[in-house]
Design a protein around this motif. Structure first.
Motif, short mmCIF file in Angstrom:
data_model
loop_
_atom_site.label_atom_id
_atom_site.label_comp_id
_atom_site.label_asym_id
_atom_site.label_seq_id
_atom_site.Cartn_x
_atom_site.Cartn_y
_atom_site.Cartn_z
N UNK A 1 59.37 -31.74 -9.22
CA UNK A 1 59.06 -31.69 -10.65
C UNK A 1 60.05 -32.55 -11.43
N UNK A 2 61.30 -32.54 -11.00
CA UNK A 2 62.35 -33.26 -11.73
C UNK A 2 62.34 -34.77 -11.47
N UNK A 3 61.86 -35.17 -10.29
CA UNK A 3 61.87 -36.61 -9.93
C UNK A 3 60.46 -37.07 -9.59
N UNK A 4 59.49 -36.57 -10.35
CA UNK A 4 58.08 -36.73 -9.98
C UNK A 4 57.66 -38.16 -9.64
N UNK A 5 57.92 -39.16 -10.52
CA UNK A 5 57.44 -40.50 -10.18
C UNK A 5 58.13 -41.05 -8.92
N UNK A 6 59.37 -40.64 -8.70
CA UNK A 6 60.11 -41.11 -7.53
C UNK A 6 59.51 -40.54 -6.24
N UNK A 7 59.20 -39.24 -6.28
CA UNK A 7 58.62 -38.61 -5.09
C UNK A 7 57.20 -39.14 -4.88
N UNK A 8 56.46 -39.36 -5.97
CA UNK A 8 55.11 -39.95 -5.86
C UNK A 8 55.19 -41.27 -5.11
N UNK A 9 56.15 -42.10 -5.49
CA UNK A 9 56.35 -43.39 -4.82
C UNK A 9 56.68 -43.18 -3.34
N UNK A 10 57.62 -42.27 -3.09
CA UNK A 10 58.02 -41.97 -1.70
C UNK A 10 56.81 -41.58 -0.85
N UNK A 11 55.93 -40.75 -1.42
CA UNK A 11 54.81 -40.23 -0.64
C UNK A 11 53.76 -41.30 -0.34
N UNK A 12 53.85 -42.43 -1.05
CA UNK A 12 52.88 -43.51 -0.80
C UNK A 12 53.39 -44.51 0.22
N UNK A 13 54.65 -44.38 0.60
CA UNK A 13 55.27 -45.32 1.54
C UNK A 13 54.57 -45.25 2.89
N UNK A 14 54.21 -46.43 3.43
CA UNK A 14 53.46 -46.45 4.69
C UNK A 14 54.18 -47.22 5.81
N UNK A 15 55.40 -47.71 5.53
CA UNK A 15 56.14 -48.41 6.57
C UNK A 15 55.90 -49.90 6.61
N UNK A 16 55.63 -50.51 5.44
CA UNK A 16 55.33 -51.94 5.41
C UNK A 16 56.56 -52.85 5.34
N UNK A 17 57.75 -52.29 5.33
CA UNK A 17 58.97 -53.11 5.26
C UNK A 17 60.11 -52.27 5.83
N UNK A 18 61.28 -52.92 5.98
CA UNK A 18 62.42 -52.18 6.53
C UNK A 18 62.77 -51.00 5.63
N UNK A 19 62.74 -51.24 4.32
CA UNK A 19 63.04 -50.16 3.37
C UNK A 19 62.09 -48.98 3.60
N UNK A 20 60.82 -49.29 3.77
CA UNK A 20 59.83 -48.21 3.95
C UNK A 20 60.00 -47.53 5.30
N UNK A 21 60.32 -48.32 6.33
CA UNK A 21 60.53 -47.71 7.65
C UNK A 21 61.73 -46.77 7.63
N UNK A 22 62.80 -47.19 6.93
CA UNK A 22 63.97 -46.31 6.81
C UNK A 22 63.59 -45.01 6.11
N UNK A 23 62.75 -45.11 5.10
CA UNK A 23 62.31 -43.92 4.36
C UNK A 23 61.53 -42.99 5.28
N UNK A 24 60.65 -43.57 6.10
CA UNK A 24 59.87 -42.74 7.02
C UNK A 24 60.78 -42.05 8.03
#
Lengths: 200, 200
Positions: free
Chosen positions: B104-127
């Motif tokens: 609730x407090x970081x909604x747009x940030x978590x929304x972005x995180x949940x859309x990450x599919x692993x298309x770059x090193x940054x996204x792979x690290x997140x996964x």
């Protein structure tokens, strides 16, 4: 080159279904805007004109795909409406169970539906149908609260959102390899209505 | 023109936060690929060079944004790990409650995180970070089952997915206008662990 059969109206024929499946796969992978009819034809190894023989264009594919997802959910609701002897709680449980089965059975279609944001008439129509469905879920929760089957202290619209948030999240993680859809429907229904814990 | 302050390391300064907020808003609206640093500058009505003074580029913005979401969830997990006297069930409930507050407090940030599919090193690290988090949730469910606090017949990994499916679905429908985040955390925790129904 494969042949395409099936007409524009009614249930799509077997090969129109193949075109739809390929289109939905591509829409989910690359996004609707980034997918061309050429891409769909290439994926199926057929000519573009053999697609256009049965489907007017990309937007019609999107509409058919979204309708396939929504029709599944509406059919579930229709079944639930027909349960004359059931309490509202039992109807709601049946709806959740049937919705899980629809999601598992039409996973790429529901995934596409859940990404719709209202960027075209087709998408706006889909949002209108989703809203009508949500309102009916909320009404069911309210009825179950009135009957004393569901906690009275939770806002019915919020409860409806939490329930379908849980169901829709399957689009993010379910794969048939992760187990039988029927068992999954049982787990979700159990958690939603009786909770994960075993204290009492 | 607004001024940008704050350095590359540690907590982002107030104005770097403004850049991040604008970038995340645009990434969510149009997608990461379709957003340029020019777009970010235009949204903030500042020059592109004043952004580059503090941030190396778009990919760094993506990394900072995703880290902001993941750090929130990891902090919640760290708090839960520190609850020495608590049962596994209590820890899990606390984790769900805290995670709702993070979402609730970081909604747009978590929304972005949940859309990450692993298309770059940054996204792979997140996964990778998400997977580690999920494993720890699964371990908590298992521990709670061993202690007799959670139904033993549900696969722990599935239970973890259902729990966070419910929590993460907030990204689809929560808005601060829809009520207090603390109340929502209570509702979600109640439904997840005790269920919506009041039969026994």
């Amino acid at each position: 080159m494969a042949q395409i059969s099936g007409g524009r109206r009614g249930r799509p024929g077997h090969d129109v279904q193949a075109v739809l499946d390929a289109a939905v796969e591509l829409f989910n992978e690359r996004g609707y805007d980034a997918t061309s009819m050429d891409d769909v034809a290439r994926r199926l190894e057929i000519t573009k004109s053999s697609i256009y023989h049965h489907v007017r264009g990309k937007q019609e594919l999107l509409r058919m795909a979204i309708d396939h997802a929504l029709d599944g959910l509406d059919d579930a609701m229709t079944q639930v409406r027909g349960l004359d002897e059931a309490t509202a709680l039992e109807r709601l449980e049946t709806l959740i169970r049937l919705s899980v089965l629809v999601l598992a059975g039409r996973l790429p279609y529901v995934t596409l539906l859940l990404r719709v944001r209202g960027n075209s008439e087709v998408e706006l129509d889909a949002l209108t149908r989703r809203r009508a469905f949500d309102h009916e879920v909320t009404a069911l929760v309210k009825a179950a609260q009135t009957e004393g089957g569901i906690r009275p202290d939770i806002d019915p619209a919020t409860a409806a959102r939490v329930l379908f948030g849980m169901v829709n999240s399957l689009a993010e993680w379910y794969s048939p390899a992760r187990g039988n859809a029927g068992e999954l429907a049982t787990i979700l229904t159990t958690v939603a209505f009786d909770g994960l814990s075993i204290r009492d």
